[in-house]
Design a protein around this motif. Structure first.
Motif, short mmCIF file in Angstrom:
data_model
loop_
_atom_site.label_atom_id
_atom_site.label_comp_id
_atom_site.label_asym_id
_atom_site.label_seq_id
_atom_site.Cartn_x
_atom_site.Cartn_y
_atom_site.Cartn_z
N ILE A 546 1.04 -1.30 -0.17
CA ILE A 546 0.19 0.18 -0.25
C ILE A 546 1.20 1.21 0.20
N GLN A 547 1.70 1.19 0.79
CA GLN A 547 3.00 2.25 0.69
C GLN A 547 3.51 2.74 -0.85
N THR A 548 3.98 1.41 -1.60
CA THR A 548 4.59 1.58 -2.55
C THR A 548 4.13 2.23 -3.57
N TYR A 549 2.12 1.90 -3.68
CA TYR A 549 1.14 2.22 -4.33
C TYR A 549 0.78 3.66 -4.24
N ALA A 550 0.75 4.26 -2.93
CA ALA A 550 0.50 5.92 -2.45
C ALA A 550 1.84 5.93 -2.98
N THR A 551 2.73 6.00 -3.31
CA THR A 551 4.02 6.90 -3.35
C THR A 551 4.15 6.88 -5.35
N LYS A 552 3.05 5.54 -5.88
CA LYS A 552 3.38 5.68 -7.57
C LYS A 552 1.73 6.15 -8.42
N GLY A 553 1.46 6.58 -7.33
CA GLY A 553 -0.14 6.97 -7.20
C GLY A 553 -0.85 6.22 -7.80
N GLN A 554 -0.62 5.15 -7.64
CA GLN A 554 -1.67 3.51 -8.26
C GLN A 554 -2.93 3.19 -7.55
N LEU A 555 -3.80 4.12 -7.49
CA LEU A 555 -4.73 4.09 -6.69
C LEU A 555 -5.96 3.43 -6.09
N LEU A 556 -6.17 2.51 -7.87
CA LEU A 556 -7.11 1.86 -8.16
C LEU A 556 -6.01 0.16 -6.87
N ASN A 557 -5.06 0.14 -7.40
CA ASN A 557 -4.33 -0.68 -6.58
C ASN A 557 -3.98 -0.74 -4.69
N TRP A 559 -6.59 0.95 -2.96
CA TRP A 559 -7.70 0.90 -2.96
C TRP A 559 -8.42 -0.59 -2.24
N LEU A 560 -8.43 -1.93 -3.76
CA LEU A 560 -8.83 -2.53 -3.58
C LEU A 560 -7.42 -3.78 -2.57
N SER A 561 -6.25 -2.98 -2.56
CA SER A 561 -4.98 -3.98 -1.44
C SER A 561 -5.86 -3.67 -0.16
N VAL A 562 -6.26 -2.67 0.52
CA VAL A 562 -7.26 -2.11 1.43
C VAL A 562 -8.25 -2.95 2.07
N ALA A 563 -9.21 -2.70 0.54
CA ALA A 563 -10.67 -3.55 1.11
C ALA A 563 -10.39 -4.66 1.16
N ILE A 564 -9.06 -5.70 0.69
CA ILE A 564 -8.99 -7.54 0.96
C ILE A 564 -8.92 -7.30 2.03
N ILE A 565 -7.32 -6.45 2.72
CA ILE A 565 -6.75 -6.39 3.90
C ILE A 565 -8.66 -6.45 5.13
N ALA A 566 -9.17 -5.54 4.81
CA ALA A 566 -10.71 -5.20 5.36
C ALA A 566 -11.45 -6.29 5.87
N LEU A 567 -11.92 -7.12 4.56
CA LEU A 567 -12.43 -8.18 4.55
C LEU A 567 -11.97 -9.61 5.15
N VAL A 568 -10.40 -9.58 5.21
CA VAL A 568 -9.63 -10.68 5.20
C VAL A 568 -10.12 -11.04 6.85
N LEU A 569 -9.37 -9.48 7.32
CA LEU A 569 -9.57 -8.90 9.20
C LEU A 569 -11.27 -9.57 9.75
N ILE A 570 -11.83 -8.62 8.54
CA ILE A 570 -13.23 -9.38 9.17
C ILE A 570 -13.95 -10.53 9.20
#
Length: 613
Positions: A546-557, A559-570
């Motif tokens: 997520i840090q790498t994607y934020a640095t490169k401006g890859q917003l789709l990647n 938010w998808l990573s954030v969503a997957i991590i959140a769902l798995v934590l649930i």
């Protein structure tokens, strides 16, 4: 140091693990019993549920789970030295990957061969079941598209490879008709005929490539990106006995044969390990993988030690084919150990190259220049294989060069055949990946049917032909679109992390299952300990991504990573809630004890309401 010490040591460890640890889990933890009727027998429909010889099922299962991971991942992880990769493959496979595969296959067997999301719904909660289905479907589609990219890159403008691999389709269909319809159970004669025909197709490949027929088997990247999803659709829609099972079974002979030949080659050549135990890149800043060894060795090696993708096969096609419950250890634990052995062979092929040559192959020219290294054998290796192999990152080329180099050194006469070994191994890698694509597409079809079944009940029935064709088409179109546009290549690092996160999810569900059925609650530690390790590791990798994607401006990647991590934590939190409840129970709460009679997912008309899946 001689590679033989590591080779023999790992083989001994794998043999002991299968003899004692797998047997302990089967007898004491899962209490396998052949009196439990197999789903393939109980629900035999001749399409998806088909009783199949255990060796054919083993071949299918191994071919389906053994994709690019055990071949490419260990090669890339060699950047950190031979130590981190070797010990993770050894310990991770025995105590995490094999256990993961065995528990999930057992659970699906007891749940009439249904998918991981259905198992999660029944044994954990409806919330976990629904979230698991969404997470799995997303991950598997990305995986199929990513694996498809590797196949396209290996086969475009390559008539030799396309012909040899393409011929395995009609050969498999002919052998499937022979073994299942003409002479049911004729495994030996069918195997001999199939392997002979497959080897003949490989042998004829170079002659086809040099003939006027070459144009028939020459396709560019876009054309290959269309043909692959069409093949995936066919493999998912038609009966499992006609294409998927026999093709995966026959390809297993080539896979295990090549890896076995490599092991014999190592014994004859007895090369020394050129890569150090640890390199200067263990703390990060490497030219191939920029992150530190933890968590990236675990993520990079992927299914060479443990993979969430295996839970999809173990709760997809395989449980619908097993004839007896006691076959589960051989098919699941045994196949994962075989895959770990493949990963070991790939690692050995990489670390026996001179480090400068290894880095020259796996990095771009500008990156390699900054390393201040001088190549040694690379020019002569390029000449022997007939291709400039420098600066071809991705792991596939260095694996092919390393394996071909070992084969060619068995005898001086074989050294001049190195270019044939090289091309053969490139096709061997593509075949490895393609067998995962066909099984993965079928599993994704099952999962999509489970999801759409909530909207329209008949779609959940695996034997309903319109539903099977529709969902197979939707799945193939989804990953085919990502493959054709090429967008998936930018989110492959995200898949590497989420795939391992899926294994943590499956281990959490496995822990719940053991707490339900185990005679002793302490047995749950066999899945809980690796679950905690993999969860912490993959969440750390996901955060770094997520840090790498934020640095490169890859917003789709991002938010998808954030969503997957959140769902798995649930999902994990919901499992913990169930664990606390189960720990207060004194007696096992077995599977399917909620009703007196067990029904198939294929529900006949007029069945009572509780029989509905």
């Amino acid at each position: 140091m001689s590679v033989l010490y590591l080779l023999i040591g790992s083989l001994c460890a794998f043999a002991l693990a299968y003899r004692y640890y797998a047997a302990f889990i089967a007898a004491r933890v899962l209490q396998l019993d052949d009196r439990n009727i197999a789903p393939s027998v109980l629900c035999n429909d001749g399409q998806n549920y088909v009783p199949t010889n255990k060796w054919v099922v083993f071949g299918h299962h191994f071919a389906a789970i053994a994709g690019a991971g055990p071949l490419i991942g260990p090669v890339l992880a060699a950047q950190y030295g031979w130590g981190p990769g070797f010990f993770w493959i050894l310990l991770g496979s025995v105590f995490a990957g094999c256990v993961h595969d065995m528990i999930i296959l057992f659970a699906s067997y007891r749940h009439e061969g249904q998918s991981l999301s259905v198992i999660a719904e029944k044994d954990v909660s409806k919330l976990t079941g629904a979230v698991t289905a969404v997470v799995i479907l997303f991950i598997i589609l990305v995986a199929l598209a990513g694996l498809g990219v590797a196949v396209v890159n290996a086969l475009f403008n390559n008539p030799w490879g396309v012909f040899s691999i393409g011929m395995t389709i009609p050969i498999a269909m002919a052998i499937g008709v022979y073994m299942f319809k003409i002479r049911p159970g004729a495994i030996l004669s069918g195997s001999i005929a199939g392997v002979t025909l497959v080897c003949t197709a490989v042998f004829l490949g170079p002659y086809i490539a040099d003939s006027a027929m070459a144009g028939w088997f020459t396709f560019d990247k876009k054309q290959m990106s269309i043909l692959l999803p069409i093949y995936g659709f066919c493999a998912a829609a038609i009966p499992v006995w006609l294409l998927l099972a026999p093709r995966d079974y026959l390809s297993t002979f080539m896979k295990i044969g090549v890896v076995g030949a490599l092991a014999i080659g190592l014994l004859f050549v007895n090369p020394t390990i050129k890569m150090p135990l640890l390199t200067d890149f263990i703390h990060g800043g490497g030219p191939i993988i920029p992150g530190p060894w933890w968590p990236y060795v675990f993520i990079t090696i992927a299914c060479g030690a443990i993979s969430g993708f295996h839970s999809l096969i173990g709760s997809g096609t395989t449980p619908k084919m097993i004839e007896r419950e006691t076959e589960i250890p051989m098919i699941s634990y045994g196949a994962m150990l075989t895959e770990a052995f493949v990963a070991m062979m790939a690692l050995f092929a990489a670390v026996t190259l001179i480090p400068a040559d290894y880095f020259a192959i796996n990095t771009a020219a500008a990156v390699f220049k900054k390393l201040n290294m001088e190549v040694v054998d690379l020019p002569s290796l390029s000449k022997l294989v007939g291709l400039d192999v420098a600066h071809r990152p991705g792991g596939a080329i260095s694996l092919a060069v390393g394996m071909a180099h070992i084969f060619s050194n068995i005898g001086e006469g074989l050294r001049h055949t190195m270019k044939y070994w090289f091309q053969f191994i490139i096709m061997f890698e593509a075949l490895f990946i393609l067998t995962t694509i066909d099984a993965g597409t079928r599993v994704a079809r099952y999962i999509l049917q489970d999801i759409l079944g909530y909207v329209y009940k008949p779609l959940s029935r695996k034997d309903w032909i319109p539903g099977a064709v529709l969902t197979s088409a939707l799945v193939s179109l989804a990953w085919g679109y990502m493959l054709y546009t090429g967008d998936v290549s930018s989110i492959w690092p995200m898949f590497g992390a989420t795939n391992q996160t899926l294994s943590a999810l499956a281990l959490a569900i496995g822990t719940t299952i053991i707490l339900r059925i185990g005679r002793k609650k302490v047995y749950a530690l066999i899945t809980l300990v690796p679950c905690v390790l993999i969860t912490v590791t993959t969440l750390a990798a996901g955060y770094m991504n997520i840090q790498t994607y934020a640095t490169k401006g890859q917003l789709l990647n991002l938010w998808l990573s954030v969503a997957i991590i959140a769902l798995v934590l649930i999902i994990i939190a919901d499992n913990i809630r169930v664990w606390l409840k189960l720990l207060r129970t004194d007696t096992p709460i077995g599977m399917n004890d909620d009703r007196k009679q067990i029904y198939c997912p294929i529900v006949p008309a007029g069945a009572p309401p509780d029989a509905r899946p």
